[in-house]
Design a protein around this motif. Structure first.
Motif, PDB file in Angstrom:
ATOM      1  N   GLU A 114       0.828  -1.212   0.000  1.00  0.00           N
ATOM      2  CA  GLU A 114       0.000   0.000   0.000  1.00  0.00           C
ATOM      3  C   GLU A 114       0.862   1.262   0.000  1.00  0.00           C
ATOM      4  N   TYR A 115       1.868   1.277   0.859  1.00  0.00           N
ATOM      5  CA  TYR A 115       2.778   2.432   0.872  1.00  0.00           C
ATOM      6  C   TYR A 115       3.428   2.607  -0.494  1.00  0.00           C
ATOM      7  N   THR A 116       3.885   1.503  -1.070  1.00  0.00           N
ATOM      8  CA  THR A 116       4.601   1.574  -2.338  1.00  0.00           C
ATOM      9  C   THR A 116       3.696   2.089  -3.451  1.00  0.00           C
ATOM     10  N   LYS A 117       2.427   1.713  -3.418  1.00  0.00           N
ATOM     11  CA  LYS A 117       1.483   2.212  -4.426  1.00  0.00           C
ATOM     12  C   LYS A 117       1.356   3.729  -4.324  1.00  0.00           C
ATOM     13  N   GLY A 118       1.258   4.244  -3.105  1.00  0.00           N
ATOM     14  CA  GLY A 118       1.200   5.694  -2.914  1.00  0.00           C
ATOM     15  C   GLY A 118       2.489   6.378  -3.341  1.00  0.00           C
ATOM     16  N   TRP A 119       3.605   5.714  -3.071  1.00  0.00           N
ATOM     17  CA  TRP A 119       4.912   6.260  -3.475  1.00  0.00           C
ATOM     18  C   TRP A 119       5.010   6.359  -4.991  1.00  0.00           C
ATOM     19  N   LEU A 120       4.577   5.325  -5.692  1.00  0.00           N
ATOM     20  CA  LEU A 120       4.617   5.342  -7.152  1.00  0.00           C
ATOM     21  C   LEU A 120       3.719   6.437  -7.718  1.00  0.00           C
ATOM     22  N   LYS A 121       2.556   6.630  -7.104  1.00  0.00           N
ATOM     23  CA  LYS A 121       1.672   7.707  -7.544  1.00  0.00           C
ATOM     24  C   LYS A 121       2.351   9.065  -7.380  1.00  0.00           C
ATOM     25  N   GLY A 122       3.020   9.242  -6.235  1.00  0.00           N
ATOM     26  CA  GLY A 122       3.720  10.497  -6.001  1.00  0.00           C
ATOM     27  C   GLY A 122       4.872  10.706  -6.971  1.00  0.00           C
ATOM     28  N   LEU A 123       5.610   9.628  -7.255  1.00  0.00           N
ATOM     29  CA  LEU A 123       6.712   9.713  -8.203  1.00  0.00           C
ATOM     30  C   LEU A 123       6.193  10.054  -9.594  1.00  0.00           C
ATOM     31  N   LYS A 124       5.092   9.416  -9.996  1.00  0.00           N
ATOM     32  CA  LYS A 124       4.502   9.707 -11.302  1.00  0.00           C
ATOM     33  C   LYS A 124       4.066  11.170 -11.391  1.00  0.00           C
ATOM     34  N   ALA A 125       3.482  11.691 -10.317  1.00  0.00           N
ATOM     35  CA  ALA A 125       3.017  13.083 -10.310  1.00  0.00           C
ATOM     36  C   ALA A 125       4.172  14.071 -10.467  1.00  0.00           C
ATOM     37  N   LYS A 185      10.956 -12.125  -5.172  1.00  0.00           N
ATOM     38  CA  LYS A 185       9.635 -12.624  -4.795  1.00  0.00           C
ATOM     39  C   LYS A 185       8.570 -11.539  -4.928  1.00  0.00           C
ATOM     40  N   ASN A 186       8.956 -10.288  -4.685  1.00  0.00           N
ATOM     41  CA  ASN A 186       8.001  -9.175  -4.741  1.00  0.00           C
ATOM     42  C   ASN A 186       7.783  -8.636  -6.149  1.00  0.00           C
ATOM     43  N   ARG A 187       8.515  -9.153  -7.134  1.00  0.00           N
ATOM     44  CA  ARG A 187       8.417  -8.594  -8.480  1.00  0.00           C
ATOM     45  C   ARG A 187       7.003  -8.660  -9.054  1.00  0.00           C
ATOM     46  N   PRO A 188       6.271  -9.788  -8.927  1.00  0.00           N
ATOM     47  CA  PRO A 188       4.896  -9.804  -9.458  1.00  0.00           C
ATOM     48  C   PRO A 188       4.010  -8.715  -8.845  1.00  0.00           C
ATOM     49  N   GLU A 189       4.145  -8.488  -7.537  1.00  0.00           N
ATOM     50  CA  GLU A 189       3.361  -7.436  -6.881  1.00  0.00           C
ATOM     51  C   GLU A 189       3.797  -6.065  -7.376  1.00  0.00           C
ATOM     52  N   ALA A 190       5.096  -5.888  -7.592  1.00  0.00           N
ATOM     53  CA  ALA A 190       5.601  -4.616  -8.121  1.00  0.00           C
ATOM     54  C   ALA A 190       5.033  -4.352  -9.508  1.00  0.00           C
ATOM     55  N   LEU A 191       4.972  -5.371 -10.331  1.00  0.00           N
ATOM     56  CA  LEU A 191       4.405  -5.238 -11.670  1.00  0.00           C
ATOM     57  C   LEU A 191       2.928  -4.863 -11.592  1.00  0.00           C
ATOM     58  N   LYS A 192       2.199  -5.519 -10.707  1.00  0.00           N
ATOM     59  CA  LYS A 192       0.767  -5.246 -10.547  1.00  0.00           C
ATOM     60  C   LYS A 192       0.530  -3.793 -10.124  1.00  0.00           C
ATOM     61  N   ILE A 193       1.281  -3.331  -9.145  1.00  0.00           N
ATOM     62  CA  ILE A 193       1.106  -1.969  -8.647  1.00  0.00           C
ATOM     63  C   ILE A 193       1.467  -0.949  -9.727  1.00  0.00           C
ATOM     64  N   THR A 194       2.546  -1.199 -10.431  1.00  0.00           N
ATOM     65  CA  THR A 194       2.982  -0.266 -11.473  1.00  0.00           C
ATOM     66  C   THR A 194       1.917  -0.124 -12.552  1.00  0.00           C
ATOM     67  N   GLU A 195       1.265  -1.230 -12.903  1.00  0.00           N
ATOM     68  CA  GLU A 195       0.210  -1.181 -13.906  1.00  0.00           C
ATOM     69  C   GLU A 195      -1.049  -0.511 -13.332  1.00  0.00           C
TER      70      GLU A 195
END
Length: 338
Positions: free
Chosen positions: A179-190, A322-332
């Motif tokens: 969840e934190y990482t998803k918010g971080w990616l949104k902030g980075l994208k912005a 191990k976290n790569r699939p979740e990273a891919l999902k969040i990025t998409e």
């Protein structure tokens, strides 16, 4: 009389075979790394051991190829440049464990598979390329800080779906959760100055052109650009800042080597693996790839000695894989490239 002649002929044949030079040994490599720069490394190995090295560059479908070839595969060694790829090859069941005192003594436990399926050879860090004039030293301290609105319109990036950015995102998940990482990616994208595009070299060029002030990039690209007259100016326009995770270190990835299950030239393959972790092999590999040697006591390439010293992140590399699939999902989900 016939038996005497046969025996004499056999003795002569054995003597001739004993006197003849042995056929040259060889080792066959399937490599993700399509780089002619690797040749000096293999030449040095051949000079020292007399073992020839044959390389097939297999950018896509390497695992499928090894599975299809099965026990008849000519490949002895797999070489790759990302922990996710190493983990995928290991999970595919096409490798064999290697227990070797030289390898385990040379390579720290954090950079080799616990079951001996693969060994790291060198590392590279994913750092910040910073415009020397626009960004003061110390302005970028953590990866988390890249989502701060103060960087709005100032960051360039390659695709969030690239292996290197997915590895960084996977490491962020390991530190802070999805969840934190998803918010971080949104902030980075912005904070992006433009839509993600190009490779790491393109980000340095964008900084040189004034399109952005900072970008994420691998350390070794700077070495490659400095040695290329057409790109040297891009590398010279940036300063490398080594951020860290909050409560952690600088994100690193690994170049690694593994032995295939088939390995028709196992002894020669093991000699190559041992050579890669020797002081000579480490020095050559680090210099031609502009990466950090893993063996203690081996000097960094000359131009890299000017870079700041840094503490590699302590997160287990297999946790990142191990976290790569979740990273891919969040990025998409955040449509980072959109």
């Amino acid at each position: 009389m016939s038996l005497r002649i046969t025996a004499a002929a056999a003795a002569t044949t054995i003597a001739l075979l004993a006197a003849a030079p042995a056929l040259a040994a060889e080792v066959n490599i399937y490599s993700y790394n399509q780089s002619e720069r690797m040749q000096p490394l293999f030449d040095a190995f051949t000079k020292e051991t007399g073992i020839d090295v044959n390389v097939a560059y297999v950018e896509k479908g390497l695992i499928e190829r090894l599975k299809a070839e099965g026990a008849r595969s000519p490949a002895d060694i797999v070489m790759t440049v990302d922990i996710a790829r190493l983990a995928q090859v290991a999970a595919a069941g096409v490798l064999q464990p290697v227990e070797d005192a030289r390898l385990t003594a040379a390579i720290p436990a954090a950079f080799r598979d616990p079951d001996g399926l693969w060994y790291g050879v060198t590392t590279r860090a994913r750092v910040v390329y910073a415009a020397k004039e626009a960004v003061k030293p110390g302005e970028v301290t953590t990866y988390e800080d890249l989502a701060d609105p103060k960087w709005k319109g100032r960051i360039c990036s390659r695709s969030g779906l690239s292996d290197y950015n997915l590895a960084l995102t996977a490491a962020m998940i390991a530190h802070h959760g999805a969840e934190y990482t998803k918010g971080w990616l949104k902030g980075l994208k912005a904070n992006l100055a433009r839509r993600p595009q190009g490779n790491d070299r393109a980000q340095a060029k964008a900084i040189w052109a004034g399109e952005c002030d900072i970008a994420l990039g691998n350390t070794y690209y700077i070495g490659q650009m400095l040695s290329n007259p057409d790109e040297k100016q891009y590398a010279e326009a940036v300063r490398l800042d080594f951020p860290h995770f909050e409560g952690g270190g600088t994100h690193v990835n690994v170049s690694g080597i593994a032995m295939t299950k088939a390995a028709p030239h196992r002894d020669a393959a093991l000699k190559l693996m041992e050579f890669l972790v020797s002081p000579q092999g480490q020095k050559i590999y680090a210099e031609i790839n502009n990466e950090f040697p893993l063996v203690k006591g081996v000097e960094w390439p000359a131009f890299m000695k000017e870079w700041p010293k840094f503490a590699p992140d302590s997160i287990d590399l297999m946790a990142i894989a191990k976290n790569r699939p979740e990273a891919l999902k969040i990025t998409e989900e955040v449509d980072f490239d959109g």
